[in-house]
Design a protein around this motif. Structure first.
Motif, PDB file in Angstrom:
ATOM      1  N   ASP A 533      11.885  13.309  50.285  1.00  0.00           N
ATOM      2  CA  ASP A 533      11.102  12.068  50.345  1.00  0.00           C
ATOM      3  C   ASP A 533      11.107  11.245  49.060  1.00  0.00           C
ATOM      4  O   ASP A 533      10.868  10.041  49.107  1.00  0.00           O
ATOM      5  CB  ASP A 533       9.643  12.386  50.711  1.00  0.00           C
ATOM      6  CG  ASP A 533       9.507  13.001  52.091  1.00  0.00           C
ATOM      7  OD1 ASP A 533      10.369  12.703  52.947  1.00  0.00           O
ATOM      8  OD2 ASP A 533       8.567  13.777  52.309  1.00  0.00           O
ATOM      9  N   ILE A 534      11.316  11.891  47.920  1.00  0.00           N
ATOM     10  CA  ILE A 534      11.207  11.188  46.637  1.00  0.00           C
ATOM     11  C   ILE A 534      12.600  10.873  46.103  1.00  0.00           C
ATOM     12  O   ILE A 534      13.452  11.764  46.011  1.00  0.00           O
ATOM     13  CB  ILE A 534      10.433  12.027  45.602  1.00  0.00           C
ATOM     14  CG1 ILE A 534       9.040  12.379  46.138  1.00  0.00           C
ATOM     15  CG2 ILE A 534      10.324  11.274  44.277  1.00  0.00           C
ATOM     16  CD1 ILE A 534       8.288  13.377  45.274  1.00  0.00           C
ATOM     17  N   GLN A 535      12.838   9.611  45.771  1.00  0.00           N
ATOM     18  CA  GLN A 535      14.123   9.209  45.200  1.00  0.00           C
ATOM     19  C   GLN A 535      13.902   8.598  43.824  1.00  0.00           C
ATOM     20  O   GLN A 535      13.148   7.636  43.673  1.00  0.00           O
ATOM     21  CB  GLN A 535      14.837   8.194  46.097  1.00  0.00           C
ATOM     22  CG  GLN A 535      16.219   7.820  45.597  1.00  0.00           C
ATOM     23  CD  GLN A 535      17.139   9.023  45.528  1.00  0.00           C
ATOM     24  OE1 GLN A 535      17.387   9.699  46.520  1.00  0.00           O
ATOM     25  NE2 GLN A 535      17.628   9.322  44.334  1.00  0.00           N
ATOM     26  N   VAL A 536      14.552   9.158  42.818  1.00  0.00           N
ATOM     27  CA  VAL A 536      14.531   8.579  41.480  1.00  0.00           C
ATOM     28  C   VAL A 536      15.667   7.560  41.389  1.00  0.00           C
ATOM     29  O   VAL A 536      16.810   7.859  41.742  1.00  0.00           O
ATOM     30  CB  VAL A 536      14.690   9.663  40.396  1.00  0.00           C
ATOM     31  CG1 VAL A 536      14.742   9.027  39.003  1.00  0.00           C
ATOM     32  CG2 VAL A 536      13.534  10.668  40.476  1.00  0.00           C
ATOM     33  N   ILE A 537      15.330   6.350  40.952  1.00  0.00           N
ATOM     34  CA  ILE A 537      16.309   5.266  40.817  1.00  0.00           C
ATOM     35  C   ILE A 537      16.258   4.768  39.381  1.00  0.00           C
ATOM     36  O   ILE A 537      15.178   4.451  38.871  1.00  0.00           O
ATOM     37  CB  ILE A 537      16.001   4.111  41.791  1.00  0.00           C
ATOM     38  CG1 ILE A 537      16.052   4.596  43.240  1.00  0.00           C
ATOM     39  CG2 ILE A 537      16.970   2.960  41.593  1.00  0.00           C
ATOM     40  CD1 ILE A 537      15.665   3.530  44.262  1.00  0.00           C
ATOM     41  N   THR A 538      17.396   4.690  38.722  1.00  0.00           N
ATOM     42  CA  THR A 538      17.429   4.316  37.309  1.00  0.00           C
ATOM     43  C   THR A 538      18.547   3.316  37.039  1.00  0.00           C
ATOM     44  O   THR A 538      19.570   3.327  37.737  1.00  0.00           O
ATOM     45  CB  THR A 538      17.596   5.579  36.427  1.00  0.00           C
ATOM     46  OG1 THR A 538      17.580   5.213  35.049  1.00  0.00           O
ATOM     47  CG2 THR A 538      18.898   6.292  36.735  1.00  0.00           C
ATOM     48  N   PRO A 539      18.361   2.439  36.042  1.00  0.00           N
ATOM     49  CA  PRO A 539      19.369   1.397  35.793  1.00  0.00           C
ATOM     50  C   PRO A 539      20.678   1.900  35.199  1.00  0.00           C
ATOM     51  O   PRO A 539      21.724   1.294  35.413  1.00  0.00           O
ATOM     52  CB  PRO A 539      18.665   0.461  34.790  1.00  0.00           C
ATOM     53  CG  PRO A 539      17.216   0.749  34.915  1.00  0.00           C
ATOM     54  CD  PRO A 539      17.130   2.201  35.263  1.00  0.00           C
ATOM     55  N   MET A 540      20.653   2.984  34.424  1.00  0.00           N
ATOM     56  CA  MET A 540      21.819   3.399  33.650  1.00  0.00           C
ATOM     57  C   MET A 540      22.343   4.761  34.086  1.00  0.00           C
ATOM     58  O   MET A 540      21.627   5.552  34.690  1.00  0.00           O
ATOM     59  CB  MET A 540      21.457   3.463  32.157  1.00  0.00           C
ATOM     60  CG  MET A 540      21.088   2.129  31.535  1.00  0.00           C
ATOM     61  SD  MET A 540      22.525   1.075  31.254  1.00  0.00           S
ATOM     62  CE  MET A 540      23.174   1.816  29.750  1.00  0.00           C
ATOM     63  N   HIS A 541      23.612   5.032  33.734  1.00  0.00           N
ATOM     64  CA  HIS A 541      24.197   6.345  34.004  1.00  0.00           C
ATOM     65  C   HIS A 541      24.002   7.297  32.831  1.00  0.00           C
ATOM     66  O   HIS A 541      23.817   8.496  33.027  1.00  0.00           O
ATOM     67  CB  HIS A 541      25.691   6.204  34.323  1.00  0.00           C
ATOM     68  CG  HIS A 541      25.942   5.706  35.701  1.00  0.00           C
ATOM     69  ND1 HIS A 541      26.051   6.542  36.790  1.00  0.00           N
ATOM     70  CD2 HIS A 541      26.074   4.451  36.195  1.00  0.00           C
ATOM     71  CE1 HIS A 541      26.244   5.828  37.886  1.00  0.00           C
ATOM     72  NE2 HIS A 541      26.266   4.561  37.549  1.00  0.00           N
ATOM     73  N   ARG A 542      24.066   6.777  31.612  1.00  0.00           N
ATOM     74  CA  ARG A 542      23.969   7.622  30.423  1.00  0.00           C
ATOM     75  C   ARG A 542      22.579   7.533  29.813  1.00  0.00           C
ATOM     76  O   ARG A 542      21.781   6.684  30.168  1.00  0.00           O
ATOM     77  CB  ARG A 542      25.021   7.190  29.393  1.00  0.00           C
ATOM     78  CG  ARG A 542      26.458   7.251  29.919  1.00  0.00           C
ATOM     79  CD  ARG A 542      26.871   8.673  30.218  1.00  0.00           C
ATOM     80  NE  ARG A 542      28.157   8.731  30.877  1.00  0.00           N
ATOM     81  CZ  ARG A 542      29.323   8.790  30.238  1.00  0.00           C
ATOM     82  NH1 ARG A 542      29.334   8.760  28.917  1.00  0.00           N
ATOM     83  NH2 ARG A 542      30.449   8.882  30.908  1.00  0.00           N
ATOM     84  N   GLY A 543      22.324   8.408  28.845  1.00  0.00           N
ATOM     85  CA  GLY A 543      21.046   8.380  28.153  1.00  0.00           C
ATOM     86  C   GLY A 543      20.070   9.417  28.684  1.00  0.00           C
ATOM     87  O   GLY A 543      20.323  10.079  29.700  1.00  0.00           O
ATOM     88  N   VAL A 544      18.946   9.536  27.992  1.00  0.00           N
ATOM     89  CA  VAL A 544      17.941  10.553  28.336  1.00  0.00           C
ATOM     90  C   VAL A 544      17.436  10.378  29.762  1.00  0.00           C
ATOM     91  O   VAL A 544      17.244  11.357  30.498  1.00  0.00           O
ATOM     92  CB  VAL A 544      16.758  10.491  27.343  1.00  0.00           C
ATOM     93  CG1 VAL A 544      15.654  11.468  27.753  1.00  0.00           C
ATOM     94  CG2 VAL A 544      17.240  10.810  25.933  1.00  0.00           C
ATOM     95  N   VAL A 545      17.203   9.127  30.184  1.00  0.00           N
ATOM     96  CA  VAL A 545      16.739   8.884  31.552  1.00  0.00           C
ATOM     97  C   VAL A 545      17.807   8.125  32.346  1.00  0.00           C
ATOM     98  O   VAL A 545      17.502   7.289  33.188  1.00  0.00           O
ATOM     99  CB  VAL A 545      15.378   8.147  31.577  1.00  0.00           C
ATOM    100  CG1 VAL A 545      14.260   9.082  31.215  1.00  0.00           C
ATOM    101  CG2 VAL A 545      15.386   6.934  30.661  1.00  0.00           C
ATOM    102  N   GLY A 546      19.062   8.454  32.073  1.00  0.00           N
ATOM    103  CA  GLY A 546      20.163   7.948  32.875  1.00  0.00           C
ATOM    104  C   GLY A 546      20.418   8.869  34.060  1.00  0.00           C
ATOM    105  O   GLY A 546      19.843   9.963  34.161  1.00  0.00           O
ATOM    106  N   VAL A 547      21.278   8.446  34.951  1.00  0.00           N
ATOM    107  CA  VAL A 547      21.555   9.200  36.179  1.00  0.00           C
ATOM    108  C   VAL A 547      21.982  10.637  35.882  1.00  0.00           C
ATOM    109  O   VAL A 547      21.479  11.596  36.489  1.00  0.00           O
ATOM    110  CB  VAL A 547      22.650   8.482  37.011  1.00  0.00           C
ATOM    111  CG1 VAL A 547      23.124   9.372  38.155  1.00  0.00           C
ATOM    112  CG2 VAL A 547      22.121   7.164  37.570  1.00  0.00           C
ATOM    113  N   GLU A 548      22.898  10.817  34.936  1.00  0.00           N
ATOM    114  CA  GLU A 548      23.472  12.145  34.711  1.00  0.00           C
ATOM    115  C   GLU A 548      22.437  13.138  34.194  1.00  0.00           C
ATOM    116  O   GLU A 548      22.316  14.258  34.705  1.00  0.00           O
ATOM    117  CB  GLU A 548      24.657  12.037  33.755  1.00  0.00           C
ATOM    118  CG  GLU A 548      25.827  11.270  34.350  1.00  0.00           C
ATOM    119  CD  GLU A 548      27.017  11.195  33.409  1.00  0.00           C
ATOM    120  OE1 GLU A 548      27.015  11.902  32.381  1.00  0.00           O
ATOM    121  OE2 GLU A 548      27.958  10.429  33.703  1.00  0.00           O
ATOM    122  N   ASN A 549      21.676  12.748  33.159  1.00  0.00           N
ATOM    123  CA  ASN A 549      20.703  13.684  32.596  1.00  0.00           C
ATOM    124  C   ASN A 549      19.537  13.925  33.554  1.00  0.00           C
ATOM    125  O   ASN A 549      19.037  15.054  33.665  1.00  0.00           O
ATOM    126  CB  ASN A 549      20.180  13.159  31.257  1.00  0.00           C
ATOM    127  CG  ASN A 549      19.416  14.220  30.494  1.00  0.00           C
ATOM    128  OD1 ASN A 549      19.928  15.315  30.265  1.00  0.00           O
ATOM    129  ND2 ASN A 549      18.186  13.922  30.122  1.00  0.00           N
TER     130      ASN A 549
END
Length: 711
Positions: A533-549
């Protein structure tokens, strides 16, 4: 030495075998190992992995086959059934007669095989052909691995070219980048470098032009100015720009690229995208100019009865049913779906066959639930034929519908728009429904926005927010953001508290808060399933709160597992949330589809993903089509809605902070939205209303066609 083969997949060569090392210890070896049989000696390189069910295994990255040298090894090898025509009994006779020279006799003096009892002319020919075939496979694998190609990629190359693989790779390794799935320019360039091909070779420069163009298309452009393209190719390849300028004409005949010489900046297209963009404009003109009339105003009896419609909505319905091509646009909560619900019965009242479709499966399901009418993806509407690698419906086989309504039209890229229009007969009509203020499609083009900006199509923009939608902070704040206003977190009279902002400036604190929200806080307070039910959506791929991390942290927290398989950068386990990242028409899964892994079978070499209402199986050597999806980019979220959305937003995202990006993310939430981050980042995104330029000339083509003035 190979003791015995436990499992081998003939399609992708994924193999599980038992292997006895030089100290007599037995190991389980897994990987892409072509046509190995008991008795063969191999030298393997790889890494040890721990399988929950099957224990320690050696996963092979590369291997070399060593011809068996002992009489026992030769006999076991020949008697394994690898060479058609030789069984255990004949293998024993051959080894008894020729001893340690047996393999040399078969390879270099095959006529002497006739000296062996039980081998006549027919069997002799059968043995020679089978041995040559096996040797050919081995030679290709050894040759490719010698240039740093993994066993998995070598298997794909052999599957594509067969015994001719070596000559093709030697003549032009860059051919692999355009013809073998999973091999890009960088891999082909590494092979070429190891083969001694110079960095300044024309073949490398031509391949580099196509590579850079493809990369620009992935960024959303359908074309790119010639001078800028030449400069970018020279930079990426590390060569003089003069070399790039010299080879570009070679790519125009036969046409791999097309240059609009007469246009400003001389835009350069791949041949496929040039065809898609130019034909899209032509098809639209043909639709609009067709003499087939639509529904006259006198037949709008159902519209007159629809008293719940606002004046804007009535105008939208009239426009849609009275024109061959029309666009209905507007933000969330303005009643676009209500308009569609009204259009369908009006069209059907006068005998029109109507189809509803969307670019994604999730959007189609949502449209069907909202309208009570069947809806499909555009891909399913066009019926992809895997045997021909083409859609069933097209120029020569038009769709059997009089009217087609496309929802979430902002997600239409140029290729899909072209495929749809190619399949529409001139007598049919098209209604595009979407939010033009959202981010454009993930694929190349900016179709909906360009059609609106062209001024050549009837467009109705809905602005009035309806009372039910107005009670939602998500919807009210989405419109505030779109107007350039800061969102409010408590609005007098709002019945729903569905929009929250948790202020954190430090990225590590934001990360910790996002993980805590997904793991415990939201499931405990709102009964959300943390994965489904919960989806995290973020602007970037890299960084501490990017998609990958974020994916790494959320996976570790939400789905710790010891049963996993690793392919490339990613590990996959049962219950993992994953996304399809490229269109696969054979499996009917498309870029952006999200599912959950239900099975990982490392013995048989596959995993299974559950998408909505069906299971899709992936061989382990094709997992490059999947990526973790606990967190996804805003672009990848388009066309989907999720019960709850958590969005980190920090100033480190400044390169991506745009109003339409924030607006798109907010409108993905259906029941709850939580933004975690700094006020400065939110404000920066709202102030930046400059949309990223996409080079595309669809609007100009509509204007430049000779007959467009009659529309």
């Amino acid at each position: 030495m190979v003791d015995h083969v436990v499992y081998s997949n003939a399609q992708n060569h994924y193999t599980v075998l038992k292997f006895i090392d030089d100290n007599g210890r037995t190991h389980t070896v897994v990987g892409n190992l072509v046509a190995l049989k008991p008795g063969e000696r191999i030298r393997v390189e790889g890494s040890w992995i721990k399988h929950k069910k099957f224990g320690t295994q050696l996963r092979v990255d590369r291997y070399d086959v060593i011809a068996p040298s002992t009489l026992e090894g030769i006999e076991k090898y020949l008697g394994s059934g690898m060479i058609k025509g030789i069984g255990p009994a004949l293998a024993k006779r051959l080894v008894t007669k020729f001893g340690e020279r047996t393999l040399d006799i078969i390879e270099n003096h095959p006529d002497r095989l006739l000296e062996t009892e039980g081998i006549g002319r027919k069997k002799h020919k059968q043995i020679i052909l089978a041995y040559e075939k096996q040797r050919g496979i081995r030679e290709v694998m050894v040759f490719l691995q010698g240039y740093g190609v993994s066993a998995a990629l070598a298997s794909r190359i052999f599957k594509q070219y067969g015994p001719g693989s070596i000559s093709i790779v030697r003549s032009n390794p860059y051919q692999l980048a355009t013809e073998v799935d999973g091999i890009g320019f960088k891999t082909a360039d590494q092979i070429a470098e190891k083969m001694g091909i110079e960095r300044g070779s024309p073949e490398r420069a031509k391949a580099g032009v196509l590579y850079v163009l493809d990369r620009l298309m992935a960024d959303g452009h359908t074309c790119f100015p010639l001078a800028n393209l030449q400069e970018e190719v020279a930079r990426v390849l590390g060569v003089d720009q003069e070399l790039v300028e010299k080879v570009i004409p070679d790519l125009t005949d036969p046409p791999q690229i097309v240059i609009e010489e007469e246009w400003e900046d001389k835009p350069v297209y791949t041949a496929a995208l040039y065809n898609a963009e130019s034909k899209t404009a032509e098809h639209l003109v043909a639709l609009m100019q067709s003499t087939s009339s639509h529904i006259p105003h006198a037949n709008l009896s159902l519209l007159r009865e629809a008293v719940e419609l606002s004046e804007e909505q009535r105008r939208a319905v009239e426009t849609a049913v009275s024109n061959k091509v029309s666009i209905i646009t507007g933000g969330p909560g303005v009643g676009k779906t209500t308009v569609v619900r009204c259009i369908v019965p009006i069209l059907r009242e006068v005998g029109k066959r109507v189809a509803l479709a969307c670019p994604t499966g999730r959007a189609a399901k949502r449209l069907s639930e909202a309208t009570g009418q069947p809806a499909s993806t555009i891909h399913r509407l066009l019926k992809y034929d895997p045997s021909r690698h083409k859609f069933t419906y097209g120029d020569r086989s038009p769709l059997p519908f009089d009217a087609i309504i496309i929802d979430e039209a902002s997600m239409l890229d140029m290729r899909l728009m072209h495929d749809l229009l190619s399949a529409m007969p001139d007598e049919s009509s098209l209604v595009l429904v979407g939010d033009g203020d959202q981010l454009p499609a993930v694929g190349p083009g900016d179709v909906l926005r360009q059609l609106v900006q062209s001024g050549k199509l009837p467009v109705v923009r809905l602005n009035e927010i309806f009372r039910q939608a107005e009670s939602s902070l998500i919807i009210r704040n989405a419109h505030r953001i779109n107007r350039g206003e800061f969102p409010k977190f408590k609005i007098p009279g709002a019945e729903l508290q569905d929009f929250y902002f948790i202020e954190k400036d430090d990225p590590d604190e934001v990360l910790h808060t996002v993980v805590s929200l997904c793991q415990t806080r939201l499931p405990k307070r709102f009964s959300f399933d943390p994965i489904r039910d919960i989806q995290v959506i973020t602007p970037m791929h890299r960084g501490v709160v990017g998609v990958e991390n974020l994916n790494a942290e959320l996976r570790r927290t939400l789905n710790p597992s010891t049963v996993e398989t690793r392919q490339g950068r990613f590990r996959f386990s049962p219950r993992d949330k994953v996304m399809q990242i490229k269109n696969n028409y054979d499996r009917e899964v498309y870029n952006g589809d999200i599912g959950t892994i239900s099975t990982v079978n490392r013995v048989d070499g596959y995993l299974t993903v559950r998408y909505e209402d069906r299971d899709v199986t992936y061989p382990l050597d094709e997992l490059d089509e999947l990526a973790p999806a606990y967190a996804i980019s805003v672009h990848k979220s388009q066309g989907s809605e999720y019960p709850a959305v958590v969005m980190p937003l920090v100033t480190q995202h400044y390169m991506m902070l745009q109003r339409n990006l924030l607006y798109t993310a907010v409108t993905r939430a259906r029941q709850l939205l939580v933004i975690v981050g700094s006020r400065r980042a939110v404000g920066a995104a709202i102030r930046n209303d400059r949309t990223r330029l996409r080079h595309s000339f669809l609007a100009k083509r509509l204007e430049s066609l000779p007959s467009v003035s009659n529309i």
